[in-house]
Design an enzyme around this catalytic site. Structure first.
Site, mmCIF file in Angstrom:
data_model
loop_
_atom_site.group_PDB
_atom_site.id
_atom_site.type_symbol
_atom_site.label_atom_id
_atom_site.label_comp_id
_atom_site.label_asym_id
_atom_site.label_seq_id
_atom_site.Cartn_x
_atom_site.Cartn_y
_atom_site.Cartn_z
ATOM 1 C CD GLU A 72 -78.286 17.994 46.345
ATOM 2 O OE1 GLU A 72 -79.408 18.199 45.856
ATOM 3 O OE2 GLU A 72 -78.105 17.320 47.378
ATOM 4 N NE ARG A 116 -57.471 13.358 53.084
ATOM 5 C CZ ARG A 116 -56.266 12.798 53.182
ATOM 6 N NH1 ARG A 116 -55.231 13.524 53.535
ATOM 7 N NH2 ARG A 116 -56.098 11.526 52.923
ATOM 8 C CE LYS A 171 -54.079 8.383 48.076
ATOM 9 N NZ LYS A 171 -54.485 6.990 47.810
ATOM 10 C CG ASP A 231 -57.367 3.821 41.758
ATOM 11 O OD1 ASP A 231 -56.872 4.958 41.866
ATOM 12 O OD2 ASP A 231 -57.994 3.248 42.677
#
Ligand SMILES: *Cc1c(COP(=O)(O)O)cnc(C)c1O
Length: 433
Positions: free
Chosen positions: A69, A248, A242, A213
């Site tokens: 973190e 991912r 993509k 985006d």
């Protein structure tokens, strides 16, 4: 599993997923079945791809055992000697590839990345202007069923009925009337080039933060096959899985002025520990995307989509906006007298994987729309070229006709033809026989 161990090559190669198979044969069998499915079918879903062996390896490393973190040099746990370097390298590669001053590579996926943008710039109830979902936008651009349309005031633009394209005059009128604090450009079913400069002018006029985006087209931008948003926008949001062909995940890039707001929004605003194995795999994908080979890949994706569009149009298919500039084709099946979902399910039985999709001004319902959406990123990764697109269009045409006449034998026959062609085009991680 058995297929791969029975080949001659496996006498030197280690057995596939041996630990997984020993520990959990049930899930191992499912992984193997998915590998088989991916190997044997023609994947035309425009948001999907096949990652390289290197990306696949990086995703499966012990980096996933580490909690980190915070950000490099400012962590809440010790033992970051290596992880800090992994993240710092990936951030540098992202900034260099997309030409932006700041990058955050921690968002878990595209939707949380977009939510972080809201958290960085908006208060609940503030107005966001985005492309409407049924016109080709994304849920997270302020659509009603999404948190972004529930907690914020979503105002939506679409495309013109006559052109199937975004009309910037309409966007400007809406922006002037609604005074959004945030404007999204880009979408999930947009077959045409996005005019980042045009959107930037409107955002400037109304004092809104502009977000590009580029989830779908990031790889095309990296490879020079679509104009870059970098000179025009405040923030770039993208998935990494993509056309960019990474794991991912997602990234937020921005001008330096927005760095602190975005970083704080991702952590501690929205997320806990980053997925370090994903960060490393993103870094690997960014390195690949900076090569001449990837540039050639991106241009071939577009050439394949254009060729496939022309072949489909020649067979009487109605392409929204009349064609494509990028990797994606949106097909209105109304003229073929078959609903999108019925066609998509029949194509799936024929080994051609697509998704049903609304078309602009769709008279049908979103869960049973008029169109299908197809794209060429995955088949291009397997090595198919423009000379294969007539074959692909013929399969689609035959399958759609067969679906209309409940001709299952033809669908089964196409599935065998697809499998035979795909055997000549292996992809990393997939079984070869
Ligand atoms: C895919 C996509 C997203 C969301 O990505 P997930 O990783 O599925 O959450 C966001 N915006 C656009 C335009 C997309 O295409």
């Amino acid at each position: 599993m058995t297929a791969s161990v029975s080949t001659a090559a496996s006498t030197v190669a280690p057995p596939r997923h041996s630990a997984l198979t020993a520990a959990d044969p049930e899930l191992a069998a499912l992984v193997a079945a998915e590998e088989r499915l991916q190997a044997d079918t023609l994947r035309l879903i425009p948001s999907e791809n096949y990652v390289s062996a290197a990306v696949l390896e990086a995703s499966g490393t012990v980096l996933q055992n580490k909690y980190s973190e915070g950000y490099p040099g400012k962590r809440y746990y010790e033992g970051q000697q290596v992880i800090d370097q992994v993240e710092a390298i990936t951030v540098e590669r992202a900034k260099a590839l997309f030409g932006m001053e700041h990058a955050n590579v921690q968002p878990y996926s595209g939707s949380p990345a977009n939510l972080a943008v809201y958290l960085a710039f908006l208060k609940p109830g503030d107005t966001v202007l985005g492309m409407s979902l049924p016109m080709g936008g994304h849920l997270t651009h302020g659509w009603g069923v999404s948190a972004t349309g529930t907690w914020f005031n979503g105002v939506q633009y679409g495309v013109r009925r006559d052109t199937g394209r975004v009309d910037l005059d309409e966007v400007r009128d809406l922006a002037l009337a609604e005074r959004p604090k945030l404007i999204f450009c880009g979408g999930t079913a947009v077959p045409r080039t996005i005019d980042f400069a045009g959107f930037a002018e409107i955002a400037r006029e109304v004092g809104a933060v502009l977000v590009a985006d580029i989830a779908h087209i990031a790889g095309l931008i990296a490879g020079g096959a679509h104009p870059s948003p970098a000179p025009h926008v405040d923030v770039v949001s993208t998935t990494t899985h993509k056309t960019l062909r990474g794991p991912r995940g997602a990234m937020l890039l921005s001008r330096a002025a927005h760095a602190r707001a975005l970083d704080r929004a991702v952590f501690p605003g929205l997320q806990g520990g980053p997925h370090n194995q994903t960060t490393a795999a993103i870094g690997v994908a960014l390195n690949e995307a900076a090569t001449p080979a990837f540039c050639s890949y991106a241009h071939t994706v577009v050439a394949n989509a254009r060729a496939l569009g022309e072949e489909l149009a020649a067979r009487g298919f109605d392409l929204v906006s009349g064609g494509t500039d990028n990797h994606l084709l949106l097909i209105d099946l109304t003229t073929k007298d078959i609903p999108g979902k019925v066609a998509a399910k029949a194509l799936d039985r024929a080994g051609i994987v697509v998704n049903h999709n609304t078309v602009p001004y769709d008279p049908r319902k979103p869960f049973d729309p008029s169109g299908i959406r197809i794209g060429t990123p995955a088949l291009t990764s397997r090595g198919l070229s423009t000379s294969d697109m007539a074959t692909v269009a013929t399969w689609i045409d035959r399958a759609v006709t067969a679906a209309r006449t409940a001709d299952e034998p033809t669908l089964t026959a196409i599935r065998a033809e697809v499998k035979e062609l795909m055997e000549a085009y292996p992809a990393p991680g997939l079984p070869v026989d």
